[in-house]
Design a protein around this motif. Structure first.
Motif: not given
Length: 341
Positions: A192-200
């Protein structure tokens, strides 16, 4: 946040629109243009590179031509050449007898897309795609979707009813001037601490599944998704997600890369044998112990756009929640809490 859209110009229409399915179509023709910067190869090599499918299987249902000349598997094809695949008539899969209308006015038609129905012709679906059936039901040849949902994804789908307004609406999605919120059920205990997914991400990173998108360290396409909330169950987590970019398979690829593939997702399951088995046998019972659900648990819950005529900010919200799609699988879902629109 925008309120659910209400308009004085709403068109009177039944809450559910009847769809007339086609049992057997009249066949279909596909045109394939060989890349100008490619190199000479066999027809078999070309088709497997483009589609990831075995050409011999396609020849069981149809034939390849160059002009009027039939082509064999080992036929040589060259740069710029046009190849035509003519598939013989076939019996199409069944589709629901009706689709729910969320909103309709002179410019927009917003529907509740059922899972398992493709938006446009795909695979064994041709006449029974949602676009074809809606155009026929409404007698509107210009009806066109302004965004896309995968065949197994359910939820809010917006169509433009006027050709003159289609470009304006599509540019909103291209520029990011829209907001989409999805429900996704994923394997495992999502942090639940993950607030954003990002990558290429880039297509073709898997040697075994050509159409699959995978993470890359450089190049590729930027993918960003906000995680709005997380609810935990015994074996899975329910996420509310807001994609900030609109890439093909974005949520499916990002969640799989994060170690939490979507429950029921065959292509992005952590074991690629699941998808390969599905392609060969099309038997969900062989795989249900790994997938847990027969279709991917991804639902487009709301879409917010700017109306092309009134310029109002319009939010269209699904009449259902993701758990509603799987009434017999309540034990897999956490206790569901709906976010306010």
């Amino acid at each position: 946040m925008s309120r659910p859209y209400q308009s004085a110009a709403m068109v009177t229409m039944e809450r559910f629109l009847k769809l007339r399915a086609v049992k057997r179509n009249q066949g279909r023709e596909h045109k394939i243009r060989v890349s100008e910067d490619g190199h000479r190869c066999s027809l078999d090599q070309l088709i497997q590179t483009l589609t990831g499918k075995k050409t011999a299987l396609l020849l069981q249902d149809g034939a390849f031509f160059s002009g009027s000349t039939p082509l064999s598997l080992d036929a040589s094809v060259s740069c710029g050449q046009e190849i035509v695949y003519r598939r013989r008539a076939w019996v199409e899969p069944a589709i629901p007898a009706e689709v729910q209308i969320i909103h309709c006015d002179d410019s927009l038609l917003v529907v509740e897309k059922p899972a398992g129905v493709p938006m446009t012709p795909s695979g064994d679906f041709y006449c029974n795609s949602l676009v074809h059936r809606l155009r026929e039901a409404l007698n509107e040849k210009d009806l066109s979707p302004i965004h896309r949902l995968d065949i197994e994804t359910s939820g809010v789908l917006i169509f433009s009813r006027k050709r003159s307004e289609r470009g304006t609406l599509q540019r909103q999605f291209q520029s990011g001037n829209i907001q989409k919120i999805y429900h996704a059920l994923v394997f495992g205990h999502f942090d639940p601490r993950v607030k954003r997914l990002h990558g290429r991400f880039e297509k073709g990173q898997s040697r075994r599944i050509f159409s699959k998108w995978g993470a890359v360290s450089s190049g590729g396409k930027k993918c960003v998704t906000e995680v709005l909330s997380v609810q935990h169950g015994k074996v899975a987590s329910l996420l509310h997600l807001k994609p900030l970019t609109g890439r093909t398979n974005q949520l499916r690829a990002q969640l799989s890369d994060a170690g939490h593939p979507i429950v029921g997702d065959k292509k992005y399951h952590c074991d690629e044998e699941v998808y390969l088995d599905w392609i060969e046998h099309r038997n969900i019972q062989r795989l249900i112990h790994k997938l847990l659900l027969p279709t991917q648990a991804l639902h487009a819950w709301s879409v917010t756009i700017q109306h092309p005529v009134t310029q109002d900010r319009c939010q269209f919200t699904s009449a259902m929640d993701l758990p509603d799609r799987f009434p017999g699988a309540a034990g897999i879902f956490p206790q569901f809490q709906r976010l306010d629109p």
